[in-house]
Design an enzyme around this catalytic site. Structure first.
Site, PDB file in Angstrom:
ATOM      1  N   HIS A 129      34.735  44.904  30.564  1.00 20.49           N
ATOM      2  CA  HIS A 129      34.033  45.891  29.735  1.00 20.49           C
ATOM      3  C   HIS A 129      32.525  45.950  30.010  1.00 20.49           C
ATOM      4  O   HIS A 129      31.904  44.971  30.414  1.00 20.49           O
ATOM      5  CB  HIS A 129      34.244  45.564  28.255  1.00 20.49           C
ATOM      6  CG  HIS A 129      33.668  44.217  27.894  1.00 20.49           C
ATOM      7  ND1 HIS A 129      32.380  44.056  27.457  1.00 20.49           N
ATOM      8  CD2 HIS A 129      34.202  42.977  27.968  1.00 20.49           C
ATOM      9  CE1 HIS A 129      32.145  42.770  27.253  1.00 20.49           C
ATOM     10  NE2 HIS A 129      33.242  42.091  27.556  1.00 20.49           N
ATOM     11  N   HIS A 138      30.721  48.253  47.050  1.00 20.37           N
ATOM     12  CA  HIS A 138      32.091  47.921  47.447  1.00 20.37           C
ATOM     13  C   HIS A 138      32.493  46.623  46.751  1.00 20.37           C
ATOM     14  O   HIS A 138      31.879  45.581  46.978  1.00 20.37           O
ATOM     15  CB  HIS A 138      32.156  47.731  48.979  1.00 20.37           C
ATOM     16  CG  HIS A 138      33.527  47.404  49.503  1.00 20.37           C
ATOM     17  ND1 HIS A 138      33.800  47.354  50.851  1.00 20.37           N
ATOM     18  CD2 HIS A 138      34.700  47.121  48.889  1.00 20.37           C
ATOM     19  CE1 HIS A 138      35.081  47.034  51.029  1.00 20.37           C
ATOM     20  NE2 HIS A 138      35.638  46.891  49.858  1.00 20.37           N
TER      21      HIS A 138
END
Ligand SMILES: CC(C)(COP(=O)(O)OP(=O)(O)OC[C@H]1O[C@@H](n2cnc3c(N)ncnc32)[C@H](O)[C@@H]1OP(=O)(O)O)[C@@H](O)C(=O)NCCC(=O)NCCS
Length: 208
Positions: A129, A138
Protein backbone atom coordinates in the site's frame (compact mmCIF):
# COMPACT_ATOMS: atom_id res chain seq x y z
CA UNK A 1 -7.12 -5.36 -24.15
CA UNK A 2 -9.28 -7.64 -26.28
CA UNK A 3 -9.25 -6.48 -29.88
CA UNK A 4 -7.17 -3.33 -29.25
CA UNK A 5 -4.61 -2.74 -32.00
CA UNK A 6 -1.17 -2.66 -30.40
CA UNK A 7 2.36 -2.35 -31.69
CA UNK A 8 5.48 -2.95 -29.64
CA UNK A 9 8.66 -0.91 -29.69
CA UNK A 10 11.34 -3.50 -28.85
CA UNK A 11 11.75 -7.04 -30.09
CA UNK A 12 14.10 -8.62 -27.55
CA UNK A 13 13.72 -10.69 -24.41
CA UNK A 14 11.47 -8.35 -22.48
CA UNK A 15 9.30 -7.85 -25.57
CA UNK A 16 8.86 -11.62 -25.71
CA UNK A 17 7.22 -11.67 -22.27
CA UNK A 18 5.09 -8.60 -22.96
CA UNK A 19 3.94 -10.00 -26.31
CA UNK A 20 3.04 -13.29 -24.64
CA UNK A 21 0.97 -11.35 -22.09
CA UNK A 22 -0.81 -9.34 -24.78
CA UNK A 23 -1.60 -12.36 -26.95
CA UNK A 24 -2.95 -14.25 -23.91
CA UNK A 25 -5.23 -11.29 -23.22
CA UNK A 26 -6.59 -11.28 -26.77
CA UNK A 27 -4.91 -8.07 -27.96
CA UNK A 28 -4.50 -7.59 -31.70
CA UNK A 29 -0.72 -7.15 -31.86
CA UNK A 30 0.13 -5.90 -35.35
CA UNK A 31 3.93 -5.65 -35.30
CA UNK A 32 7.13 -5.27 -33.31
CA UNK A 33 9.63 -2.54 -34.17
CA UNK A 34 13.30 -2.98 -33.31
CA UNK A 35 16.16 -2.34 -35.75
CA UNK A 36 17.99 -5.38 -34.33
CA UNK A 37 15.30 -7.92 -35.21
CA UNK A 38 13.51 -9.23 -38.29
CA UNK A 39 11.30 -12.22 -39.07
CA UNK A 40 8.57 -12.92 -36.57
CA UNK A 41 7.95 -13.57 -32.90
CA UNK A 42 5.00 -15.76 -31.86
CA UNK A 43 3.54 -15.17 -35.33
CA UNK A 44 3.81 -11.35 -35.12
CA UNK A 45 5.94 -9.57 -37.72
CA UNK A 46 9.21 -7.93 -36.60
CA UNK A 47 9.33 -4.87 -38.86
CA UNK A 48 12.73 -3.39 -37.96
CA UNK A 49 13.04 0.41 -37.72
CA UNK A 50 10.05 2.19 -36.10
CA UNK A 51 7.63 3.66 -38.62
CA UNK A 52 5.59 6.51 -37.08
CA UNK A 53 3.08 6.26 -39.95
CA UNK A 54 2.33 2.55 -39.44
CA UNK A 55 -1.33 2.01 -38.42
CA UNK A 56 -1.55 5.44 -36.77
CA UNK A 57 -4.65 4.60 -34.69
CA UNK A 58 -2.91 1.69 -32.96
CA UNK A 59 -1.39 2.03 -29.48
CA UNK A 60 2.23 1.49 -28.55
CA UNK A 61 3.95 -0.19 -25.63
CA UNK A 62 7.70 0.29 -25.38
CA UNK A 63 8.69 -3.23 -24.32
CA UNK A 64 12.37 -2.62 -23.60
CA UNK A 65 13.76 -3.77 -20.25
CA UNK A 66 16.60 -1.22 -20.00
CA UNK A 67 15.14 1.87 -18.31
CA UNK A 68 17.33 4.48 -20.00
CA UNK A 69 16.76 3.02 -23.46
CA UNK A 70 13.03 2.72 -22.78
CA UNK A 71 12.94 6.42 -21.86
CA UNK A 72 14.83 7.39 -25.01
CA UNK A 73 12.52 5.33 -27.26
CA UNK A 74 9.33 6.70 -25.70
CA UNK A 75 10.63 10.18 -26.55
CA UNK A 76 10.67 9.42 -30.28
CA UNK A 77 7.43 7.41 -30.39
CA UNK A 78 4.58 9.21 -32.10
CA UNK A 79 1.71 6.78 -31.49
CA UNK A 80 -0.18 7.12 -28.23
CA UNK A 81 0.56 4.63 -25.46
CA UNK A 82 -1.41 1.95 -23.67
CA UNK A 83 -0.73 -0.50 -20.84
CA UNK A 84 -0.17 -4.27 -20.90
CA UNK A 85 -1.76 -5.92 -17.87
CA UNK A 86 -2.02 -9.70 -17.49
CA UNK A 87 -5.29 -11.04 -16.09
CA UNK A 88 -3.42 -13.04 -13.41
CA UNK A 89 -2.43 -9.78 -11.66
CA UNK A 90 -4.23 -8.46 -8.56
CA UNK A 91 -4.50 -4.67 -8.66
CA UNK A 92 -6.46 -2.70 -6.07
CA UNK A 93 -9.13 -0.44 -7.54
CA UNK A 94 -7.47 2.34 -5.52
CA UNK A 95 -4.28 2.26 -7.58
CA UNK A 96 -3.47 4.99 -10.07
CA UNK A 97 -1.35 4.09 -13.08
CA UNK A 98 0.01 6.10 -16.00
CA UNK A 99 0.52 4.90 -19.57
CA UNK A 100 2.95 2.51 -21.21
CA UNK A 101 3.12 0.30 -18.11
CA UNK A 102 3.64 -3.47 -18.20
CA UNK A 103 2.16 -5.39 -15.29
CA UNK A 104 3.13 -8.99 -15.85
CA UNK A 105 2.00 -12.40 -14.71
CA UNK A 106 1.11 -12.72 -11.03
CA UNK A 107 2.02 -9.19 -9.91
CA UNK A 108 0.13 -7.70 -6.95
CA UNK A 109 -0.41 -3.95 -6.35
CA UNK A 110 -2.09 -2.82 -3.15
CA UNK A 111 -4.26 0.17 -2.25
CA UNK A 112 -3.29 3.82 -2.74
CA UNK A 113 -0.17 3.06 -4.73
CA UNK A 114 0.63 5.54 -7.49
CA UNK A 115 2.50 4.36 -10.58
CA UNK A 116 3.93 6.65 -13.26
CA UNK A 117 4.42 6.06 -16.98
CA UNK A 118 6.37 3.27 -18.73
CA UNK A 119 6.92 1.31 -15.54
CA UNK A 120 7.69 -2.43 -15.66
CA UNK A 121 6.12 -4.43 -12.86
CA UNK A 122 7.59 -7.77 -13.71
CA UNK A 123 6.51 -11.34 -12.98
CA UNK A 124 5.20 -11.94 -9.44
CA UNK A 125 6.34 -8.56 -8.10
CA UNK A 126 4.52 -7.42 -4.96
CA UNK A 127 3.91 -3.74 -4.27
CA UNK A 128 2.17 -2.97 -1.01
CA UNK A 129 0.00 0.00 0.00
CA UNK A 130 0.83 3.69 -0.48
CA UNK A 131 3.91 3.22 -2.66
CA UNK A 132 4.99 5.85 -5.21
CA UNK A 133 6.68 4.52 -8.32
CA UNK A 134 8.05 7.13 -10.72
CA UNK A 135 8.35 6.92 -14.52
CA UNK A 136 10.64 4.34 -16.24
CA UNK A 137 11.14 2.22 -13.11
CA UNK A 138 11.70 -1.53 -13.51
CA UNK A 139 10.67 -3.78 -10.64
CA UNK A 140 12.22 -7.13 -11.59
CA UNK A 141 10.60 -10.54 -11.01
CA UNK A 142 9.61 -11.26 -7.39
CA UNK A 143 10.77 -7.89 -6.09
CA UNK A 144 8.85 -6.96 -2.93
CA UNK A 145 8.08 -3.37 -1.97
CA UNK A 146 6.59 -3.02 1.51
CA UNK A 147 4.17 -0.17 2.26
CA UNK A 148 5.01 3.53 1.63
CA UNK A 149 8.10 2.84 -0.47
CA UNK A 150 9.12 5.53 -3.00
CA UNK A 151 11.07 4.61 -6.11
CA UNK A 152 12.58 7.44 -8.18
CA UNK A 153 12.62 7.74 -11.96
CA UNK A 154 14.48 5.04 -13.87
CA UNK A 155 15.49 2.96 -10.84
CA UNK A 156 15.90 -0.82 -11.15
CA UNK A 157 14.86 -3.01 -8.23
CA UNK A 158 16.51 -6.37 -8.99
CA UNK A 159 14.92 -9.80 -8.91
CA UNK A 160 13.84 -10.96 -5.47
CA UNK A 161 14.94 -7.76 -3.70
CA UNK A 162 12.95 -6.67 -0.63
CA UNK A 163 12.49 -2.99 0.21
CA UNK A 164 11.38 -2.31 3.80
CA UNK A 165 8.46 0.02 4.66
CA UNK A 166 8.83 3.74 4.04
CA UNK A 167 12.22 3.51 2.24
CA UNK A 168 13.05 5.92 -0.62
CA UNK A 169 15.08 4.76 -3.58
CA UNK A 170 16.69 7.54 -5.64
CA UNK A 171 16.35 8.16 -9.36
CA UNK A 172 18.34 5.79 -11.59
CA UNK A 173 19.51 3.77 -8.61
CA UNK A 174 20.11 0.00 -8.92
CA UNK A 175 19.10 -2.45 -6.23
CA UNK A 176 20.92 -5.75 -6.79
CA UNK A 177 19.06 -9.04 -7.09
CA UNK A 178 18.21 -10.47 -3.68
CA UNK A 179 19.08 -7.31 -1.73
CA UNK A 180 17.25 -6.33 1.45
CA UNK A 181 17.01 -2.54 1.50
CA UNK A 182 16.84 -1.20 5.04
CA UNK A 183 17.97 2.42 4.46
CA UNK A 184 17.22 5.09 1.86
CA UNK A 185 19.24 4.78 -1.36
CA UNK A 186 20.60 7.87 -3.14
CA UNK A 187 20.21 8.85 -6.79
CA UNK A 188 22.30 6.65 -9.08
CA UNK A 189 23.59 4.44 -6.25
CA UNK A 190 24.15 0.69 -6.70
CA UNK A 191 23.50 -1.44 -3.62
CA UNK A 192 23.53 -5.20 -3.00
CA UNK A 193 23.26 -7.67 -0.14
CA UNK A 194 21.47 -7.95 3.20
CA UNK A 195 21.43 -5.32 4.56
CA UNK A 196 21.94 -3.58 1.22
CA UNK A 197 25.09 -1.53 0.82
CA UNK A 198 27.56 -0.47 -1.88
CA UNK A 199 29.21 -3.27 -3.87
CA UNK A 200 32.41 -4.41 -2.16
CA UNK A 201 34.53 -4.78 -5.28
CA UNK A 202 37.37 -7.22 -4.54
CA UNK A 203 39.47 -5.76 -7.37
CA UNK A 204 39.28 -2.30 -5.77
CA UNK A 205 40.07 -3.75 -2.33
CA UNK A 206 43.19 -5.60 -3.57
CA UNK A 207 44.62 -2.52 -5.32
CA UNK A 208 44.61 -0.38 -2.15
C1 LIG B 1 23.99 -5.33 -8.70
C2 LIG B 1 24.34 -5.52 -10.14
C3 LIG B 1 23.68 -4.43 -10.98
C4 LIG B 1 25.85 -5.44 -10.28
O1 LIG B 1 26.22 -5.64 -11.58
P1 LIG B 1 27.75 -5.31 -12.02
O2 LIG B 1 28.05 -3.86 -11.79
O3 LIG B 1 27.91 -5.85 -13.41
O4 LIG B 1 28.60 -6.08 -10.96
P2 LIG B 1 29.52 -7.39 -11.13
O5 LIG B 1 28.73 -8.53 -11.71
O6 LIG B 1 30.78 -6.98 -11.81
O7 LIG B 1 29.84 -7.75 -9.61
C5 LIG B 1 30.62 -6.90 -8.81
C6 LIG B 1 30.72 -7.55 -7.43
O8 LIG B 1 29.44 -7.47 -6.78
C7 LIG B 1 28.92 -8.77 -6.46
N1 LIG B 1 27.50 -8.78 -6.77
C8 LIG B 1 26.91 -8.50 -7.96
N2 LIG B 1 25.58 -8.55 -7.85
C9 LIG B 1 25.31 -8.89 -6.58
C10 LIG B 1 24.10 -9.09 -5.87
N3 LIG B 1 22.92 -8.96 -6.47
N4 LIG B 1 24.19 -9.40 -4.57
C11 LIG B 1 25.39 -9.54 -3.94
N5 LIG B 1 26.58 -9.34 -4.57
C12 LIG B 1 26.52 -9.02 -5.87
C13 LIG B 1 29.70 -9.72 -7.39
O9 LIG B 1 29.80 -11.01 -6.82
C14 LIG B 1 31.05 -9.02 -7.47
O10 LIG B 1 31.78 -9.29 -6.32
P3 LIG B 1 33.42 -9.42 -6.37
O11 LIG B 1 33.90 -8.08 -6.87
O12 LIG B 1 33.77 -9.70 -4.96
O13 LIG B 1 33.68 -10.51 -7.33
C15 LIG B 1 23.82 -6.90 -10.70
O14 LIG B 1 24.63 -7.97 -10.27
C16 LIG B 1 22.39 -7.18 -10.30
O15 LIG B 1 22.07 -7.76 -9.25
N6 LIG B 1 21.46 -6.77 -11.21
C17 LIG B 1 20.06 -7.01 -11.08
C18 LIG B 1 19.66 -8.06 -12.14
C19 LIG B 1 18.16 -8.21 -12.24
O16 LIG B 1 17.47 -8.52 -11.28
N7 LIG B 1 17.66 -7.97 -13.44
C20 LIG B 1 16.26 -8.08 -13.74
C21 LIG B 1 16.08 -8.79 -15.04
S1 LIG B 1 14.38 -9.05 -15.42
Amino acid sequence: MKGIKIILQGGGEHAKVVLDCLLDEGANVLALFDPKFSGELFGVEQRGQYDPLFEPDSKVIVAIGDNAIRKKVTGVTQHSFTNAIHSSTVISSRVSMGVGCMVLHGAIIQANTVIGDHVIINTATSIDHDCEIDNYVHLAPRAVLCGRVKVGEGALVGAGAVVLPGISIGAWATIGAGAVVTKNVGDGAVVVGNPAGPIQNSKLKSSR
